[in-house]
Design a protein around this motif. Structure first.
Motif, PDB file in Angstrom:
ATOM      1  N   VAL A   1       0.804  -1.214   0.000  1.00  0.00           N
ATOM      2  CA  VAL A   1       0.000   0.000   0.000  1.00  0.00           C
ATOM      3  C   VAL A   1       0.843   1.272   0.000  1.00  0.00           C
ATOM      4  O   VAL A   1       0.312   2.360   0.113  1.00  0.00           O
ATOM      5  CB  VAL A   1      -0.977   0.033   1.201  1.00  0.00           C
TER       6      VAL A   1
ATOM      7  N   ALA B   1      -0.427   3.915  -2.015  1.00  0.00           N
ATOM      8  CA  ALA B   1      -1.682   4.567  -1.626  1.00  0.00           C
ATOM      9  C   ALA B   1      -1.429   5.751  -0.707  1.00  0.00           C
ATOM     10  O   ALA B   1      -2.340   6.512  -0.422  1.00  0.00           O
ATOM     11  CB  ALA B   1      -2.601   3.567  -0.937  1.00  0.00           C
ATOM     12  N   LEU B   2      -0.193   5.890  -0.244  1.00  0.00           N
ATOM     13  CA  LEU B   2       0.102   6.940   0.725  1.00  0.00           C
ATOM     14  C   LEU B   2       0.579   8.195   0.010  1.00  0.00           C
ATOM     15  O   LEU B   2       1.112   8.125  -1.094  1.00  0.00           O
ATOM     16  CB  LEU B   2       1.196   6.453   1.681  1.00  0.00           C
TER      17      LEU B   2
ATOM     18  N   GLN C   1       3.492  10.494   4.164  1.00  0.00           N
ATOM     19  CA  GLN C   1       3.226   9.215   4.820  1.00  0.00           C
ATOM     20  C   GLN C   1       4.229   8.160   4.385  1.00  0.00           C
ATOM     21  O   GLN C   1       4.708   7.365   5.185  1.00  0.00           O
ATOM     22  CB  GLN C   1       1.808   8.739   4.471  1.00  0.00           C
TER      23      GLN C   1
ATOM     24  N   LEU D   1       6.837   5.914   6.677  1.00  0.00           N
ATOM     25  CA  LEU D   1       6.897   4.456   6.632  1.00  0.00           C
ATOM     26  C   LEU D   1       8.331   3.987   6.357  1.00  0.00           C
ATOM     27  O   LEU D   1       8.866   3.097   7.032  1.00  0.00           O
ATOM     28  CB  LEU D   1       5.931   3.939   5.557  1.00  0.00           C
TER      29      LEU D   1
ATOM     30  N   LEU E   1      -9.494   8.112  -0.727  1.00  0.00           N
ATOM     31  CA  LEU E   1      -9.105   7.895   0.668  1.00  0.00           C
ATOM     32  C   LEU E   1      -8.178   9.006   1.158  1.00  0.00           C
ATOM     33  O   LEU E   1      -8.386   9.570   2.227  1.00  0.00           O
ATOM     34  CB  LEU E   1      -8.390   6.550   0.814  1.00  0.00           C
TER      35      LEU E   1
END
Lengths: 343, 333
Positions: B107, B110-111, B115, B119, B157
């Motif tokens: 994912v 997706a960030l 973010q 990570l 999102l």
């Protein structure tokens, strides 16, 4: 008799005592002076408790060192070296702690959950005070439960110890004992797998953890094998799951098999001019790429007459074969279980 | 439930190390930081300041500033040499590193950039203090789905925007709906979007690989996210119907992968399960798949129904392929 203090408090006092001692403490000194041990209890009871406490501390990464002092004969003493248990210097921001909390949640309901939670507690000691930031909101990773075999296999793989276990082969249903050098544990496509070298077959093998029955035992010491430098456990797993990529042509009834349509690389509708004459009327033709014939056959034939395989022939034959098996089903109720049940 | 000793000891030591670095932390902040109730923090403080080196005179003990504590603020005045944080054990390190790696692989895209940086830096920091211990476990998360649709889901999102979906459910019915996306539940087998569905007026889970089309709309999300729950598996409920299946041992995966109510091993390697039924279409699909291994079914008539479905499908194959018409089925038997 004084109220017994909880084990966590006894262990805390033991750690503080052994970190601060000048040199070492003997068992007798520990028994009579560290809060939580019963100075008037039996030597056997103390020994048992002390051994258990040392094990617990070792599990937590706090090794109790045995010190033999020449001037005291063979009487052993103990101490804890802070350098041996200390986390190397590091600082974590509250955003990083947020990511770590998410990672720990990954093991929800799992055998590794306690380990992940404990790691998180340890790391929080070097983290910044939390703020309202939530760096990774809207993500929730989850992995399927691995079952009881994961932890012993993982420990053995870390230490490179040989394991053996009883395994039920998927293809034949044959149950037998396997002796394996564990290389890597992989969660993939809803299952947990061990990839390692099967000693009896003298070749790499892939084992599904859920087919291990009973407990995993280790034999021999650590560093009993080396993982060959050219070994690629992920590739071994992949090749046990797949073969080469291929494309299936499927005739699909209008508005049916949405999940296949979602993956289709090409869709030819009824109204689309199509030179092929093998397209049944009222159906669309999809092209779907796949790797394992059996996997796609199983998915496709579940749609029964809403999806007809046009090719390749191997896939078509596989589906027809499965349909023939299903067509032969006859009504047959289970024999009632031994306990008896009325419906 | 009583907390296990290793967990409590780890937190007690962690609290001392933490408070040695941060002076003047409130009990509430401490509770939030260590993920336990404030009352537990107070119990832990009680324990800590009765602990110390043998003798246990006041100067032997871990100590806090009592005036601050009266105002709910923790100020450590004596750590008794316990200011070092604990290093991670091999399994502890593996559990977090494997999870972070899986997250980044699956994912990471997706960030947003910030973010993603967090990570990556977390993973780097962890690997730098744990070494290569983490290579023995690998978790491969499967996102699946149509790439364009998944990209739209991610956009919605990240931007907290409403999402328009075309979706096909397990019963093979296509629907269009608008949802407020809450979170991506990423599993090792498949992934889901958890969202508020405006059409159904309820929380729904959408399998990513069943989203046919998705479009992030301009409207912001209006419904707050519900509580997290384990959503990777079908949650059987009392009202679901049950079937009994007796299967050959070669269909072992059924017992392994489905939420069975009861599992009875039979002497010859076969087994009997009681299975909650998610939907009739799902059950039909399952029975087709395990047909070769089915020894018995209850209700017994299900077997005959599945056989009839299979015969209709065979008819579609046996027809002359160029013959055109496949007669429409009369609907599910």
């Amino acid at each position: 008799m004084p109220a017994q203090i909880p084990p966590a408090e006894r262990l805390l006092n033991l750690v503080i005592a052994l970190v601060n001692t000048t040199g070492r403490m003997t068992k007798e000194q520990i028994r009579t002076s560290v809060a939580g041990y019963d100075p008037s209890g039996s030597t056997e009871a103390f020994e048992r408790m002390f051994e258990r406490d040392k094990d617990t501390l070792r599990e937590l990464g706090v090794p109790v060192l045995t010190v033999t002092d020449q001037t005291h004969g063979d009487d052993q003493g103990y101490r804890i070296d802070p350098d041996a248990y200390a986390l190397p210097p590091m600082e974590l921001t509250s955003a990083q702690l947020g990511v770590l909390a998410l990672a720990a949640e990954f093991w929800h309901d799992q055998s590794l959950q306690a380990d992940a939670a404990r790691a998180l507690t340890k790391l929080r000691a070097v983290g910044a005070t939390p703020t309202a930031t939530d760096a990774v909101a809207a993500l929730a990773p989850r992995v399927h439960p691995a079952g009881p075999a994961l932890v012993p296999l993982l420990d053995a793989a870390q230490d490179r110890r040989v394991v053996s276990f009883t395994y039920r082969a998927a293809s034949t249903g044959e149950v037998r004992r396997r002796t394996v050098e564990p290389w890597r544990l992989i969660a993939s496509r809803g299952g947990w797998y061990l990839v390692g070298r099967d000693r009896d077959r003298a070749a790499p093998r892939v084992f599904r953890l859920s087919r291990i029955t009973g407990s995993v035992t280790t034999s021999g010491g650590p560093d009993a094998f080396t993982v060959p430098p050219d070994a690629d456990p992920n590739a071994l797993l992949l090749s046990s799951q797949t073969t080469q990529g291929r494309v299936a042509r499927l005739a699909v009834a209008t508005d049916r098999a949405g999940a296949l349509r979602a993956r289709a690389t090409s869709v030819v509708g009824e109204s689309t001019p199509d030179a092929r004459t093998d397209v049944p009327a009222g159906m669309d033709v999809l092209e779907v790429s796949y790797t394992v014939t059996g996997d796609l056959a199983e998915e496709v034939f579940g749609y029964a007459d809403a999806v007809v395989v046009l090719g390749p022939p191997a896939l078509r034959e596989d589906v027809v074969r499965r349909l023939r098996v299903a067509a032969a089903l006859v009504d047959l109720a289970p024999t009632p279980p031994a306990g008896g049940s009325d419906g | 439930m009583a907390e296990r000793t290793p967990e409590r000891l780890t937190r007690l030591l962690g609290m001392v190390a933490y408070l040695d670095r941060h002076q003047g932390v409130t009990v509430e902040q401490m509770a939030g930081h260590f993920g336990v109730p404030p009352a537990q923090i107070l119990r832990d403080v009680d324990t800590l300041w009765m602990s110390g080196t043998p003798g246990y005179w006041p100067h032997d003990l871990i100590d806090f500033d009592s005036a601050s504590l009266e105002h709910g603020v923790l100020r450590l005045t004596e750590s008794r040499g316990m200011s070092r944080a604990l290093r991670l054990g091999a399994r502890e390190a593996v559990s977090l590193v494997a999870a972070l790696r899986a997250l980044r692989e699956s994912v990471g895209e997706a960030l947003d950039a910030e973010q993603r940086a967090v990570l990556t830096s977390t993973l780097d920091a962890l690997v730098s203090v744990t070494g290569e211990a983490a290579g023995t476990v690998d978790v491969q998360l499967s996102v699946g789905g149509v790439p364009e649709a998944v990209a739209q889901v991610r956009t919605a999102l990240v931007g907290r925007r409403r999402l328009r979906l075309r979706y096909v459910d397990a019963a093979d019915t296509v629907s269009e709906r608008e949802v407020d996306p809450w979170q991506l539940v990423t599993g090792d087998e498949r992934s889901y979007l958890q969202a508020w569905c405006h059409e159904a007026r309820g929380e729904r889970l959408f399998r990513l690989d069943r989203i046919l089309e998705a479009r992030a709309l301009q409207e912001p999300v209006t419904r707050a996210a519900g509580s997290r729950r384990d959503t990777t598996v079908f949650q059987p409920e009392a009202e679901h119907e049950r079937v009994v299946l007796e299967l050959d041992g070669r269909a072992r995966w059924v017992a392994e992968q489905l939420p069975v109510d009861e599992l009875t091993e039979l002497a010859d390697g076969g087994f009997r399960i009681v299975l909650p039924v998610a939907s009739p279409a799902w059950l039909q699909h399952l029975l087709l798949r395990v047909a070769g291994y089915v020894r018995a079914v209850e209700p017994a008539a299900l077997a005959g129904q599945v056989a009839a479905v299979a015969r209709r499908a065979l008819a579609a194959y046996d027809e002359d392929p160029s013959g055109g018409s496949t007669s429409a089925p009369d609907g599910p038997g």
